[in-house]
Design a protein around this motif. Sequence first.
Motif, PDB file in Angstrom:
ATOM      1  N   GLN A  85     -14.269  13.464  17.739  1.00  0.00           N
ATOM      2  CA  GLN A  85     -13.732  12.176  16.692  1.00  0.00           C
ATOM      3  C   GLN A  85     -15.325  11.297  16.102  1.00  0.00           C
ATOM      4  O   GLN A  85     -15.477  11.203  15.023  1.00  0.00           O
ATOM      5  N   PRO A  86     -16.078  11.187  17.252  1.00  0.00           N
ATOM      6  CA  PRO A  86     -17.391  10.432  16.809  1.00  0.00           C
ATOM      7  C   PRO A  86     -18.277  11.284  15.752  1.00  0.00           C
ATOM      8  O   PRO A  86     -19.227  10.622  15.411  1.00  0.00           O
ATOM      9  N   PHE A  87     -18.128  12.481  15.700  1.00  0.00           N
ATOM     10  CA  PHE A  87     -19.059  13.369  15.018  1.00  0.00           C
ATOM     11  C   PHE A  87     -18.721  13.938  13.784  1.00  0.00           C
ATOM     12  O   PHE A  87     -17.415  13.957  13.318  1.00  0.00           O
ATOM     13  N   ALA A  88     -19.823  13.999  12.666  1.00  0.00           N
ATOM     14  CA  ALA A  88     -19.351  14.492  11.516  1.00  0.00           C
ATOM     15  C   ALA A  88     -19.645  16.082  11.615  1.00  0.00           C
ATOM     16  O   ALA A  88     -18.949  16.940  10.992  1.00  0.00           O
ATOM     17  N   SER A  89     -20.542  16.390  12.466  1.00  0.00           N
ATOM     18  CA  SER A  89     -20.751  18.044  12.873  1.00  0.00           C
ATOM     19  C   SER A  89     -21.125  18.023  14.174  1.00  0.00           C
ATOM     20  O   SER A  89     -21.964  17.120  14.723  1.00  0.00           O
ATOM     21  N   ILE A  90     -20.872  19.051  15.091  1.00  0.00           N
ATOM     22  CA  ILE A  90     -21.252  19.432  16.274  1.00  0.00           C
ATOM     23  C   ILE A  90     -21.721  20.598  16.445  1.00  0.00           C
ATOM     24  O   ILE A  90     -21.054  21.647  15.970  1.00  0.00           O
ATOM     25  N   ARG A  91     -22.836  20.840  17.343  1.00  0.00           N
ATOM     26  CA  ARG A  91     -23.277  22.109  17.673  1.00  0.00           C
ATOM     27  C   ARG A  91     -21.948  22.759  18.821  1.00  0.00           C
ATOM     28  O   ARG A  91     -21.920  21.983  19.950  1.00  0.00           O
ATOM     29  N   MET A  92     -21.609  23.853  18.232  1.00  0.00           N
ATOM     30  CA  MET A  92     -20.589  24.489  19.465  1.00  0.00           C
ATOM     31  C   MET A  92     -21.058  24.959  20.634  1.00  0.00           C
ATOM     32  O   MET A  92     -20.310  24.932  21.509  1.00  0.00           O
ATOM     33  N   ASP A  93     -22.325  25.220  20.629  1.00  0.00           N
ATOM     34  CA  ASP A  93     -22.873  25.746  22.089  1.00  0.00           C
ATOM     35  C   ASP A  93     -22.910  24.482  23.020  1.00  0.00           C
ATOM     36  O   ASP A  93     -22.596  24.532  24.289  1.00  0.00           O
ATOM     37  N   SER A  94     -23.397  23.262  22.292  1.00  0.00           N
ATOM     38  CA  SER A  94     -23.414  21.986  23.369  1.00  0.00           C
ATOM     39  C   SER A  94     -21.936  21.491  23.536  1.00  0.00           C
ATOM     40  O   SER A  94     -21.598  20.963  24.710  1.00  0.00           O
ATOM     41  N   MET A  95     -21.104  21.832  22.507  1.00  0.00           N
ATOM     42  CA  MET A  95     -19.585  21.213  22.771  1.00  0.00           C
ATOM     43  C   MET A  95     -19.036  22.173  24.013  1.00  0.00           C
ATOM     44  O   MET A  95     -18.405  21.661  24.766  1.00  0.00           O
ATOM     45  N   ALA A  96     -19.345  23.571  23.704  1.00  0.00           N
ATOM     46  CA  ALA A  96     -18.738  24.297  24.999  1.00  0.00           C
ATOM     47  C   ALA A  96     -19.249  23.904  26.352  1.00  0.00           C
ATOM     48  O   ALA A  96     -18.271  23.994  27.297  1.00  0.00           O
ATOM     49  N   GLU A  97     -20.499  23.732  26.565  1.00  0.00           N
ATOM     50  CA  GLU A  97     -20.958  23.418  27.669  1.00  0.00           C
ATOM     51  C   GLU A  97     -20.554  22.005  28.154  1.00  0.00           C
ATOM     52  O   GLU A  97     -19.956  21.731  29.547  1.00  0.00           O
ATOM     53  N   ALA A  98     -20.355  20.734  27.279  1.00  0.00           N
ATOM     54  CA  ALA A  98     -19.879  19.605  27.584  1.00  0.00           C
ATOM     55  C   ALA A  98     -18.300  19.721  28.048  1.00  0.00           C
ATOM     56  O   ALA A  98     -17.875  18.754  28.825  1.00  0.00           O
ATOM     57  N   LEU A  99     -17.562  20.561  27.496  1.00  0.00           N
ATOM     58  CA  LEU A  99     -15.985  20.590  27.769  1.00  0.00           C
ATOM     59  C   LEU A  99     -15.801  21.741  28.701  1.00  0.00           C
ATOM     60  O   LEU A  99     -14.617  22.168  28.919  1.00  0.00           O
ATOM     61  N   CYS A 100     -16.879  22.326  29.152  1.00  0.00           N
ATOM     62  CA  CYS A 100     -16.579  23.413  30.296  1.00  0.00           C
ATOM     63  C   CYS A 100     -15.812  24.669  29.805  1.00  0.00           C
ATOM     64  O   CYS A 100     -15.091  25.281  30.630  1.00  0.00           O
ATOM     65  N   PHE A 101     -16.022  25.148  28.805  1.00  0.00           N
ATOM     66  CA  PHE A 101     -15.637  26.184  28.142  1.00  0.00           C
ATOM     67  C   PHE A 101     -16.300  27.189  28.624  1.00  0.00           C
ATOM     68  O   PHE A 101     -17.728  27.316  28.868  1.00  0.00           O
ATOM     69  N   SER A 102     -15.874  28.767  29.211  1.00  0.00           N
ATOM     70  CA  SER A 102     -16.665  29.332  29.614  1.00  0.00           C
ATOM     71  C   SER A 102     -17.420  30.454  28.613  1.00  0.00           C
ATOM     72  O   SER A 102     -18.497  30.897  28.971  1.00  0.00           O
ATOM     73  N   SER A 103     -17.244  30.160  27.378  1.00  0.00           N
ATOM     74  CA  SER A 103     -18.240  30.856  26.268  1.00  0.00           C
ATOM     75  C   SER A 103     -17.930  30.225  25.210  1.00  0.00           C
ATOM     76  O   SER A 103     -16.944  29.418  24.708  1.00  0.00           O
ATOM     77  N   VAL A 104     -18.891  30.136  24.128  1.00  0.00           N
ATOM     78  CA  VAL A 104     -18.780  29.631  22.824  1.00  0.00           C
ATOM     79  C   VAL A 104     -17.408  30.314  22.066  1.00  0.00           C
ATOM     80  O   VAL A 104     -16.968  29.725  21.282  1.00  0.00           O
ATOM     81  N   LYS A 105     -17.364  31.647  22.415  1.00  0.00           N
ATOM     82  CA  LYS A 105     -16.393  32.282  21.694  1.00  0.00           C
ATOM     83  C   LYS A 105     -14.932  31.946  22.060  1.00  0.00           C
ATOM     84  O   LYS A 105     -14.237  31.759  21.260  1.00  0.00           O
ATOM     85  N   VAL A 106     -14.911  31.478  23.491  1.00  0.00           N
ATOM     86  CA  VAL A 106     -13.388  31.008  23.836  1.00  0.00           C
ATOM     87  C   VAL A 106     -13.283  29.522  23.139  1.00  0.00           C
ATOM     88  O   VAL A 106     -12.132  29.385  22.615  1.00  0.00           O
ATOM     89  N   LEU A 107     -14.206  28.857  22.968  1.00  0.00           N
ATOM     90  CA  LEU A 107     -14.237  27.666  22.246  1.00  0.00           C
ATOM     91  C   LEU A 107     -13.786  27.810  20.868  1.00  0.00           C
ATOM     92  O   LEU A 107     -13.079  26.910  20.163  1.00  0.00           O
ATOM     93  N   GLU A 108     -14.459  28.658  20.286  1.00  0.00           N
ATOM     94  CA  GLU A 108     -14.391  29.073  18.798  1.00  0.00           C
ATOM     95  C   GLU A 108     -12.671  29.531  18.783  1.00  0.00           C
ATOM     96  O   GLU A 108     -12.201  28.865  17.603  1.00  0.00           O
ATOM     97  N   ASP A 109     -12.317  30.432  19.523  1.00  0.00           N
ATOM     98  CA  ASP A 109     -10.750  30.774  19.459  1.00  0.00           C
ATOM     99  C   ASP A 109      -9.942  29.427  19.491  1.00  0.00           C
ATOM    100  O   ASP A 109      -8.878  29.388  18.727  1.00  0.00           O
ATOM    101  N   THR A 110     -10.333  28.563  20.253  1.00  0.00           N
ATOM    102  CA  THR A 110      -9.549  27.285  20.408  1.00  0.00           C
ATOM    103  C   THR A 110      -9.538  26.473  19.164  1.00  0.00           C
ATOM    104  O   THR A 110      -8.466  26.053  18.852  1.00  0.00           O
ATOM    105  N   LEU A 111     -10.555  26.269  18.664  1.00  0.00           N
ATOM    106  CA  LEU A 111     -10.755  25.503  17.415  1.00  0.00           C
ATOM    107  C   LEU A 111     -10.245  26.064  16.224  1.00  0.00           C
ATOM    108  O   LEU A 111      -9.559  25.303  15.500  1.00  0.00           O
ATOM    109  N   VAL A 112     -10.118  27.379  16.388  1.00  0.00           N
ATOM    110  CA  VAL A 112      -9.494  28.257  15.113  1.00  0.00           C
ATOM    111  C   VAL A 112      -7.907  27.793  15.322  1.00  0.00           C
ATOM    112  O   VAL A 112      -7.217  27.521  14.243  1.00  0.00           O
ATOM    113  N   ARG A 113      -7.493  27.910  16.328  1.00  0.00           N
ATOM    114  CA  ARG A 113      -6.044  27.540  16.654  1.00  0.00           C
ATOM    115  C   ARG A 113      -5.530  26.100  16.266  1.00  0.00           C
ATOM    116  O   ARG A 113      -4.642  25.870  15.598  1.00  0.00           O
ATOM    117  N   MET A 114      -6.652  25.276  16.780  1.00  0.00           N
ATOM    118  CA  MET A 114      -6.237  23.790  16.599  1.00  0.00           C
ATOM    119  C   MET A 114      -6.618  23.630  14.856  1.00  0.00           C
ATOM    120  O   MET A 114      -5.630  22.511  14.429  1.00  0.00           O
TER     121      MET A 114
END
Length: 448
Positions: free
Chosen positions: A349-378
């Motif tokens: 919510q607070p960001f206009a753009s976010i680095r996905m590797d930083s986001m994956a680390e902050a939200l404890c995703f196992s990898s950027v690929k897993v985060l990317e799949d989640t974001l695609v679904r959302m």
Amino acid sequence: MSSISSGILTASGQHFGSSLARAVTTSRPTLKGFDLQEYLGGYKGYAKIRRAIYAGERCPDLSVESYRVALGEVEQNTYDAKTFTHLCKTLSQLTGDDIDGSEWSGRVNKLAKDQDTEIRGELERAKKQVSKRESLRAQKLYVELLQKRGMMDEAVRALQEGRNFCADVKDQALLHIDAARISQIMGRWLQVATYIQRTESVLPDPAEPTATELAVLRAQSSFGDCKWSVAVSELQALSFDKMLSEGIFARGVVTARDIALYGTLAGLASLERDQIKAKLIDNVMFGQFLDNMPECQLLLQSYYNSKYADALARLSQIMSFCKLDPVIGPHVAALEQRIKDNIVVLYTQPFASIRMDSMAEALCFSSVKVLEDTLVRMIDSKLIQARIDGPTGFLVKHAVDPRDAALKRVDEMHQAFTLQAELMSARIQYLEEESKRSSTSARIHYRR
């Protein structure tokens, strides 16, 4: 692990475990301070038996301890020879010990048969005397015996037959509540809701303790039926003091910890962040339930204060425990995914753009690929208005143009107005045709 989901049966053939042919196994809960005996100690009767069997079916590390708790409760407080026999056989397979339940089963079967004969005699005498009050009393004794034998379907049918002996609407309401209680123990939430409606139809303004018990039944059935927003609305309005003074906890079917757990998870799944603070964190009445499960209070605080890594870690621990809960267990995956999706939305919510590797680390995703799949679904499901910029590795949010929003509202108003105009035109045409037919009929009648 030896599953007894197809073994623990009532005399009518109804499973008393999860009723699942293949139980999904899980490891021992990682929730801090978890103790099986302490957890099951808050329940009584078949509520305790069902929870113990459910935990034993799902956690190999706890199966022997869980089944022994269930066996002890069956032996002390029921006449359920079939469940007792199956538990003995299962424990024998798991431990290698020779556990023979035939003597106990024979004894309680004789006791149950003697009581059945006595109660049927009382019922017949009451019918001959045309005494509704005595007939209803005998019918309730028969229901209690059926429950004690684990024959829950027969008990519900006997309650329905008891309506013939009701002297007033209050008697009918009490029978509906008894049926709702049995359905609550069995986890049949649609039936619970049905019996609540029937109770309220004949007793629209119930006094205490009925009103409090109905509120608890409504809350638990809404949660069990995955109606998260309805459930949290019901749960956050419950009173710990009323439940204690009216003997709700003493029945041993629902505990203060259950209310804290159900309210916390339903709130995280369905409420906005500010609503969570107002309805749960700052709610004095709900706070009394949270005092019985501090882990939920800490989870809510971490979520509200945007400590997402801590919130996710606490959520994982709580969910490991929820897998052993027969109310939450069937919905753990969907519930956990929904809460995690809400955390992802809040993080972006607070960001206009976010680095996905930083986001994956902050939200404890196992990898950027897993985060990317989640974001695609959302993104596909419209939970997030954004796009993934693959070359740069950024999630770029879409800025909503106010003019687009205004144009969308105008288009919706136009469609609504057009629909209303079409309906009005059709109505006028119908009335004109009816008027013509009426006039023609009147002229024909006049000529005759």
